[in-house]
Scaffold this active site. Structure first.
Site, mmCIF file in Angstrom:
data_model
loop_
_atom_site.group_PDB
_atom_site.id
_atom_site.type_symbol
_atom_site.label_atom_id
_atom_site.label_comp_id
_atom_site.label_asym_id
_atom_site.label_seq_id
_atom_site.Cartn_x
_atom_site.Cartn_y
_atom_site.Cartn_z
ATOM 1 N N ASP A 138 64.886 62.087 81.200
ATOM 2 C CA ASP A 138 65.715 61.401 82.209
ATOM 3 C C ASP A 138 65.132 61.580 83.608
ATOM 4 O O ASP A 138 65.154 60.654 84.418
ATOM 5 C CB ASP A 138 67.147 61.954 82.180
ATOM 6 C CG ASP A 138 67.960 61.380 81.028
ATOM 7 O OD1 ASP A 138 67.493 60.420 80.396
ATOM 8 O OD2 ASP A 138 69.047 61.912 80.760
ATOM 9 N N ARG B 122 66.108 64.066 69.978
ATOM 10 C CA ARG B 122 66.983 65.102 69.466
ATOM 11 C C ARG B 122 68.384 64.536 69.327
ATOM 12 O O ARG B 122 68.940 64.042 70.296
ATOM 13 C CB ARG B 122 66.987 66.223 70.505
ATOM 14 C CG ARG B 122 67.136 67.576 69.967
ATOM 15 C CD ARG B 122 66.822 68.594 71.015
ATOM 16 N NE ARG B 122 67.708 68.559 72.167
ATOM 17 C CZ ARG B 122 68.071 69.629 72.844
ATOM 18 N NH1 ARG B 122 67.624 70.807 72.467
ATOM 19 N NH2 ARG B 122 68.847 69.539 73.889
ATOM 20 N N THR C 296 73.701 67.297 66.363
ATOM 21 C CA THR C 296 73.114 68.319 65.473
ATOM 22 C C THR C 296 71.960 69.075 66.131
ATOM 23 O O THR C 296 71.551 70.127 65.656
ATOM 24 C CB THR C 296 72.540 67.649 64.207
ATOM 25 O OG1 THR C 296 71.468 66.772 64.624
ATOM 26 C CG2 THR C 296 73.583 66.837 63.468
ATOM 27 N N ASP D 36 67.185 67.478 81.846
ATOM 28 C CA ASP D 36 66.638 66.577 80.820
ATOM 29 C C ASP D 36 65.325 65.988 81.331
ATOM 30 O O ASP D 36 65.322 65.145 82.237
ATOM 31 C CB ASP D 36 67.658 65.476 80.512
ATOM 32 C CG ASP D 36 67.220 64.626 79.328
ATOM 33 O OD1 ASP D 36 66.087 64.090 79.359
ATOM 34 O OD2 ASP D 36 67.987 64.508 78.368
HETATM 35 C C1 PRP Z 1 63.458 66.554 74.662
HETATM 36 C C2 PRP Z 1 62.088 67.145 74.907
HETATM 37 C C3 PRP Z 1 61.657 67.569 73.532
HETATM 38 C C4 PRP Z 1 62.963 67.976 72.894
HETATM 39 C C5 PRP Z 1 63.027 69.464 72.904
HETATM 40 O O1 PRP Z 1 63.355 65.263 74.176
HETATM 41 O O2 PRP Z 1 61.204 66.281 75.526
HETATM 42 O O3 PRP Z 1 61.012 66.548 72.787
HETATM 43 O O4 PRP Z 1 64.016 67.440 73.708
HETATM 44 O O5 PRP Z 1 64.141 69.893 72.242
HETATM 45 P P1 PRP Z 1 64.089 70.795 70.927
HETATM 46 O O6 PRP Z 1 63.062 71.862 71.158
HETATM 47 O O7 PRP Z 1 65.478 71.335 70.869
HETATM 48 O O8 PRP Z 1 63.756 69.918 69.766
HETATM 49 P P2 PRP Z 1 64.643 64.361 73.913
HETATM 50 O O9 PRP Z 1 65.154 64.548 72.547
HETATM 51 O O10 PRP Z 1 65.635 64.586 75.023
HETATM 52 O O11 PRP Z 1 64.051 62.892 73.976
HETATM 53 P P3 PRP Z 1 63.383 62.109 75.197
HETATM 54 O O12 PRP Z 1 62.055 62.756 75.474
HETATM 55 O O13 PRP Z 1 63.256 60.733 74.650
HETATM 56 O O14 PRP Z 1 64.305 62.183 76.382
HETATM 57 N N1 URA Z 2 65.276 68.717 76.354
HETATM 58 C C1 URA Z 2 65.199 68.643 77.698
HETATM 59 O O1 URA Z 2 64.738 67.622 78.245
HETATM 60 N N2 URA Z 2 65.635 69.684 78.412
HETATM 61 C C2 URA Z 2 66.124 70.803 77.857
HETATM 62 O O2 URA Z 2 66.494 71.746 78.586
HETATM 63 C C3 URA Z 2 66.184 70.865 76.451
HETATM 64 C C4 URA Z 2 65.741 69.811 75.719
#
Ligand code: PRP
Ligand code: URA
Length: 209
Positions: A202, A103, A107, A199
């Site tokens: 993380d 994400r 944006t 997160d």
């Molecule tokens: C997180 C999560 C989803 C997304 C959800 O991933 O695991 O894939 O955010 O957010 P949304 O519903 O607003 O699209 P992230 O983008 O943090 O990537 P990561 O899994 O690599 O940490």
């Molecule tokens: N992605 C995450 O990992 N946590 C949130 O709360 C939203 C998006």
């Protein structure tokens, strides 16, 4: 808004509490998430298609069952990887595809970076795995990609969902069942779920600090 299916087993509630707690370490988070995923897999596959099978016990002949429906797990990288082990434990024949998506922090829109899927999407039950359904952008985009590649029976499996994410995903793809362990209150202004668990990526991979 189409209602998500809430997985509300007491053991799931117990585990989700551990996962939400900010004092839970990354190794514990990973282990508990894996265990929770196995519990979630029971709920998500409750209508899995079986075929009768003749077998012989040490005492006599009887009829048992085997799974005939092919299952494909598609974790959204990275955080979706945290759910794969628990699903594979109860679905050992599942194939695993991967969708890489993150994400954009400004944006909040999903950015694709990887795609590798098994070829037999059309006949299979496709389970998209991602712990977090926040704005719904990543989920809706992953479903669109899978449909373009031929998937027909898709379920979205999350640990925590926001009302906003459920609304966006169910509007874009009304045919996709949404499973979650909790429908939380709302998103904050940075797109994080409240109360949520922070997160997820993380916390699984220890990249937060
Ligand atoms: C997180 C999560 C989803 C997304 C959800 O991933 O695991 O894939 O955010 O957010 P949304 O519903 O607003 O699209 P992230 O983008 O943090 O990537 P990561 O899994 O690599 O940490
Ligand atoms: N992605 C995450 O990992 N946590 C949130 O709360 C939203 C998006």
């Amino acid at each position: 808004m189409k209602k998500p299916i809430i997985i509300s087993h007491p053991l799931v509630k117990r585990d989700l509490t551990i996962l939400r707690d900010k004092n839970t370490s990354s190794p514990t988070f990973r282990a508990v998430l894996r265990r929770t995923a196995s519990l979630m897999a029971y709920a998500v596959t409750e209508d899995l298609i079986l075929r009768k099978k003749k077998i012989v016990t040490p005492l006599e002949k009887t009829i048992g069952y085997e799974v005939v429906e092919q299952t494909i797990l598609v974790p959204i990288l990275r955080a979706g990887l945290g759910l794969v082990g628990g699903f594979v434990e109860v679905l050992p024949n599942a194939r695993v595809g991967h969708i890489g998506m993150y994400r954009d922090e400004e944006t909040l829109k999903p950015v694709d970076y990887y795609l590798k899927l098994p070829k037999i999407l059309k006949e299979a039950l496709v389970l998209i795995l991602d712990p977090m359904l926040a704005t719904g952008g990543s989920a809706a985009s992953a479903v669109t990609v899978l449909k373009e590649k031929g998937a027909r029976k898709i379920r979205f499996v999350s640990l925590v969902a926001s009302p906003e994410g459920v609304r966006i995903l169910s509007k874009a793809h009304p045919d996709v069942r949404i499973y979650t362990c909790a429908l939380d209150r709302k998103l904050n202004n940075r797109g994080y779920i409240l109360p949520g668990l922070g997160d997820a990526g993380d916390r699984i991979f220890g990249t937060g600090e």
